[in-house]
Design a protein around this motif. Structure first.
Motif, PDB file in Angstrom:
ATOM      1  N   ALA A  22       0.830  -1.207   0.000  1.00 28.05           N
ATOM      2  CA  ALA A  22       0.000   0.000   0.000  1.00 28.05           C
ATOM      3  C   ALA A  22       0.866   1.259   0.000  1.00 28.05           C
ATOM      4  CB  ALA A  22      -0.928  -0.009   1.213  1.00 28.05           C
ATOM      5  N   GLU A  23       1.957   1.223   0.737  1.00 28.52           N
ATOM      6  CA  GLU A  23       2.845   2.387   0.797  1.00 28.52           C
ATOM      7  C   GLU A  23       3.476   2.660  -0.568  1.00 28.52           C
ATOM      8  OE1 GLU A  23       6.746   3.979   3.335  1.00 28.52           O
ATOM      9  OE2 GLU A  23       5.913   1.979   3.686  1.00 28.52           O
ATOM     10  N   ARG A  24       3.881   1.601  -1.276  1.00 28.86           N
ATOM     11  CA  ARG A  24       4.472   1.789  -2.612  1.00 28.86           C
ATOM     12  C   ARG A  24       3.452   2.345  -3.593  1.00 28.86           C
ATOM     13  NH1 ARG A  24       7.188  -3.241  -1.339  1.00 28.86           N
ATOM     14  NH2 ARG A  24       5.614  -4.413  -2.501  1.00 28.86           N
ATOM     15  N   LEU A  25       2.203   1.881  -3.495  1.00 29.40           N
ATOM     16  CA  LEU A  25       1.163   2.408  -4.391  1.00 29.40           C
ATOM     17  C   LEU A  25       0.858   3.868  -4.062  1.00 29.40           C
ATOM     18  CD1 LEU A  25      -1.383  -0.546  -4.723  1.00 29.40           C
ATOM     19  CD2 LEU A  25       0.282   0.259  -6.402  1.00 29.40           C
ATOM     20  N   GLN A  26       0.893   4.226  -2.794  1.00 33.97           N
ATOM     21  CA  GLN A  26       0.672   5.622  -2.421  1.00 33.97           C
ATOM     22  C   GLN A  26       1.765   6.523  -2.978  1.00 33.97           C
ATOM     23  OE1 GLN A  26       0.336   5.582   1.849  1.00 33.97           O
ATOM     24  NE2 GLN A  26      -1.745   4.741   1.843  1.00 33.97           N
ATOM     25  N   LYS A  27       3.003   6.055  -2.935  1.00 35.11           N
ATOM     26  CA  LYS A  27       4.097   6.829  -3.537  1.00 35.11           C
ATOM     27  C   LYS A  27       3.882   6.993  -5.038  1.00 35.11           C
ATOM     28  CE  LYS A  27       7.710   5.573  -0.197  1.00 35.11           C
ATOM     29  NZ  LYS A  27       9.013   4.878   0.005  1.00 35.11           N
ATOM     30  N   LEU A  28       3.425   5.900  -5.686  1.00 31.30           N
ATOM     31  CA  LEU A  28       3.148   5.978  -7.128  1.00 31.30           C
ATOM     32  C   LEU A  28       2.022   6.959  -7.411  1.00 31.30           C
ATOM     33  CD1 LEU A  28       3.598   4.896 -10.012  1.00 31.30           C
ATOM     34  CD2 LEU A  28       1.985   3.051  -9.470  1.00 31.30           C
ATOM     35  N   GLN A  29       0.984   6.953  -6.577  1.00 33.96           N
ATOM     36  CA  GLN A  29      -0.129   7.874  -6.754  1.00 33.96           C
ATOM     37  C   GLN A  29       0.319   9.324  -6.765  1.00 33.96           C
ATOM     38  OE1 GLN A  29      -2.977   6.410  -3.697  1.00 33.96           O
ATOM     39  NE2 GLN A  29      -4.557   6.817  -5.220  1.00 33.96           N
ATOM     40  N   ARG A  30       1.275   9.655  -5.896  1.00 40.40           N
ATOM     41  CA  ARG A  30       1.730  11.041  -5.789  1.00 40.40           C
ATOM     42  C   ARG A  30       2.529  11.503  -7.002  1.00 40.40           C
ATOM     43  NH1 ARG A  30       2.316   9.430  -0.177  1.00 40.40           N
ATOM     44  NH2 ARG A  30       4.496   8.831  -0.519  1.00 40.40           N
ATOM     45  N   THR A  31       3.022  10.561  -7.808  1.00 43.02           N
ATOM     46  CA  THR A  31       3.830  10.926  -8.975  1.00 43.02           C
ATOM     47  C   THR A  31       3.018  10.985 -10.267  1.00 43.02           C
ATOM     48  OG1 THR A  31       4.424   8.619  -9.447  1.00 43.02           O
ATOM     49  CG2 THR A  31       5.831   9.845  -7.905  1.00 43.02           C
ATOM     50  N   ILE A  32       1.753  10.579 -10.235  1.00 42.69           N
ATOM     51  CA  ILE A  32       0.924  10.528 -11.443  1.00 42.69           C
ATOM     52  C   ILE A  32      -0.004  11.737 -11.502  1.00 42.69           C
ATOM     53  CG2 ILE A  32      -0.849   9.196 -12.657  1.00 42.69           C
ATOM     54  CD1 ILE A  32       0.292   6.691 -11.415  1.00 42.69           C
ATOM     55  N   PRO A  33      -0.011  12.448 -12.611  1.00 43.13           N
ATOM     56  CA  PRO A  33      -0.862  13.641 -12.726  1.00 43.13           C
ATOM     57  C   PRO A  33      -2.308  13.320 -13.091  1.00 43.13           C
ATOM     58  CG  PRO A  33       0.418  13.392 -14.714  1.00 43.13           C
ATOM     59  CD  PRO A  33       0.843  12.275 -13.798  1.00 43.13           C
ATOM     60  N   PHE A  34      -2.822  12.200 -12.623  1.00 45.38           N
ATOM     61  CA  PHE A  34      -4.199  11.795 -12.886  1.00 45.38           C
ATOM     62  C   PHE A  34      -4.810  11.291 -11.580  1.00 45.38           C
ATOM     63  CE2 PHE A  34      -1.987  11.083 -16.913  1.00 45.38           C
ATOM     64  CZ  PHE A  34      -2.825  11.707 -17.829  1.00 45.38           C
ATOM     65  N   GLU A  35      -6.138  11.353 -11.549  1.00 41.75           N
ATOM     66  CA  GLU A  35      -6.832  10.745 -10.412  1.00 41.75           C
ATOM     67  C   GLU A  35      -6.689   9.228 -10.508  1.00 41.75           C
ATOM     68  OE1 GLU A  35     -11.333  10.405  -8.476  1.00 41.75           O
ATOM     69  OE2 GLU A  35     -10.970  11.640 -10.254  1.00 41.75           O
ATOM     70  N   SER A  36      -6.492   8.585  -9.380  1.00 43.12           N
ATOM     71  CA  SER A  36      -6.311   7.132  -9.386  1.00 43.12           C
ATOM     72  C   SER A  36      -6.932   6.538  -8.135  1.00 43.12           C
ATOM     73  CB  SER A  36      -4.823   6.760  -9.475  1.00 43.12           C
ATOM     74  OG  SER A  36      -4.115   7.293  -8.374  1.00 43.12           O
ATOM     75  N   VAL A  37      -7.167   5.231  -8.186  1.00 41.51           N
ATOM     76  CA  VAL A  37      -7.763   4.532  -7.047  1.00 41.51           C
ATOM     77  C   VAL A  37      -7.100   3.161  -6.915  1.00 41.51           C
ATOM     78  CG1 VAL A  37      -9.636   3.691  -8.523  1.00 41.51           C
ATOM     79  CG2 VAL A  37      -9.900   3.642  -6.045  1.00 41.51           C
ATOM     80  N   PRO A  38      -6.680   2.775  -5.704  1.00 37.62           N
ATOM     81  CA  PRO A  38      -6.071   1.441  -5.519  1.00 37.62           C
ATOM     82  C   PRO A  38      -7.126   0.345  -5.603  1.00 37.62           C
ATOM     83  CG  PRO A  38      -6.228   2.574  -3.417  1.00 37.62           C
ATOM     84  CD  PRO A  38      -6.660   3.561  -4.458  1.00 37.62           C
ATOM     85  N   ALA A  39      -6.689  -0.835  -6.016  1.00 35.13           N
ATOM     86  CA  ALA A  39      -7.618  -1.961  -6.153  1.00 35.13           C
ATOM     87  C   ALA A  39      -6.890  -3.255  -5.845  1.00 35.13           C
ATOM     88  CB  ALA A  39      -8.202  -2.008  -7.563  1.00 35.13           C
ATOM     89  N   GLN A  40      -7.669  -4.224  -5.384  1.00 32.04           N
ATOM     90  CA  GLN A  40      -7.129  -5.546  -5.092  1.00 32.04           C
ATOM     91  C   GLN A  40      -7.488  -6.504  -6.226  1.00 32.04           C
ATOM     92  OE1 GLN A  40      -8.511  -7.226  -1.419  1.00 32.04           O
ATOM     93  NE2 GLN A  40      -7.301  -9.089  -1.606  1.00 32.04           N
ATOM     94  N   VAL A  41      -6.531  -7.357  -6.589  1.00 35.48           N
ATOM     95  CA  VAL A  41      -6.788  -8.403  -7.581  1.00 35.48           C
ATOM     96  C   VAL A  41      -7.583  -9.508  -6.908  1.00 35.48           C
ATOM     97  CG1 VAL A  41      -5.755 -10.093  -9.143  1.00 35.48           C
ATOM     98  CG2 VAL A  41      -4.661  -7.862  -8.818  1.00 35.48           C
ATOM     99  N   ILE A  42      -8.774  -9.803  -7.438  1.00 33.15           N
ATOM    100  CA  ILE A  42      -9.640 -10.806  -6.813  1.00 33.15           C
ATOM    101  C   ILE A  42      -9.760 -12.087  -7.637  1.00 33.15           C
ATOM    102  CG2 ILE A  42     -10.982  -9.077  -5.562  1.00 33.15           C
ATOM    103  CD1 ILE A  42     -13.178  -9.375  -7.671  1.00 33.15           C
ATOM    104  N   ALA A  43      -9.273 -12.073  -8.895  1.00 29.52           N
ATOM    105  CA  ALA A  43      -9.336 -13.288  -9.714  1.00 29.52           C
ATOM    106  C   ALA A  43      -8.311 -13.185 -10.831  1.00 29.52           C
ATOM    107  CB  ALA A  43     -10.745 -13.488 -10.291  1.00 29.52           C
TER     108      ALA A  43
END
Length: 279
Positions: free
Chosen positions: A106-127
């Motif tokens: 989650a921490e790595r994805l949050q760091k990635l979120q801060r570097t992207i100039p677009f709105e984003s949302v984290p998601a879990q792979v379920i299948a």
């Protein structure tokens, strides 16, 4: 008179045994200090000492056996209690380690979120398809979370694919390794451009690389952000890491080379991703 006689005979029959006992006691008391009695007593005592020792040893062995049985029972109880505690601690350790891993992801994805100039949302792979034949995964978010077809999916390592189907609470992602996936790309060092396609297996191919371009194995390939064919613009923003060149295939009669690319993302081990709302 007859009854009186019977009474006297009854009384005498009762008193006779007591008189004999008293007489025997007096004889024993008188003879206890004689040499014969003392010798007999000593002899009998010597005979009984080994028997007493054997009985004492048997009693001590019985006590030790009973004590050993008791200790075994206590050890069994202690072992059972320790095993239960060990199992609990093992499960607790697994749970804490899993929480730590999820927290790191989650921490790595949050760091990635801060570097992207677009709105984003984290998601879990379920299948996912465990065989790897179907190059797609399913996420646990959908239109209720603002996800649409065409949104780009990333991990903290690089490009994963794009949303190809969406429901209210799920999203299907076409992986970049699928044969129908096409991405405009460039080699980061030389800036050589080409088209990256998926193929059967876990690798990618990059076509339309001019033979005059100084491309080599180990070069990083990123998205070019250019539209392909009739596209007004690319589905993928520029600068997303696709992978690294593993091999360059040269054809003598052609003006272009082909590169085999190893994806930056281990697509078989994805657990959490980031959906980027590019459109």
């Amino acid at each position: 008179m007859a009854s009186f006689g019977r009474a006297r005979r009854t009384q005498s029959s009762v008193l006779r045994p007591f008189a004999l006992l008293v007489l025997a006691s007096l004889l024993l008391l008188g003879a206890r200090n004689t040499d014969v009695v003392r010798g007999s007593s000593t002899f009998l005592t010597q005979l009984l000492v080994p028997v007493q020792r054997v009985l004492a040893d048997v009693g001590a062995a019985g006590d030790r056996f009973a004590s050993a049985i008791s200790q075994i029972d206590r050890l069994r109880d202690d072992n059972s209690r320790l095993q239960t505690e060990n199992d609990r601690l093992t499960l607790e350790n697994v749970r804490l380690r899993e929480q730590a891993i999820v927290g790191q992801q989650a921490e790595r994805l949050q760091k990635l979120q801060r570097t992207i100039p677009f709105e984003s949302v984290p998601a879990q792979v379920i299948a996912r398809d465990p065989t790897g034949i179907l190059h797609s995964i399913v996420l646990g978010i959908g239109t209720d979370d603002g996800v649409k077809v065409g949104h780009v999916v990333l991990s903290d390592q690089g490009l994963v694919g794009r949303v190809s189907e969406v429901g209210t609470n799920y999203s299907k992602v076409l992986l970049v390794t699928d044969s129908s996936s096409v991405v405009s790309a460039l080699v980061q060092g030389s800036r050589a451009t080409g088209i990256v396609r998926g193929q059967f297996g876990d690798s990618l191919i990059m076509d339309w690389l001019l033979q005059t371009e100084p491309v080599k194995e180990g070069d990083v390939v990123i998205t070019a952000g250019l539209g392909i064919g009739d596209e007004l613009r690319s589905l993928y923003p520029k600068g997303l890491v696709i992978g690294t060149i593993a091999q360059i295939q040269t054809a003598e009669a052609a003006a272009y080379n082909r590169a085999i690319i190893t994806p930056a993302v281990d697509l078989r081990r994805l657990e959490h991703v980031l959906v980027v709302k590019t459109n």
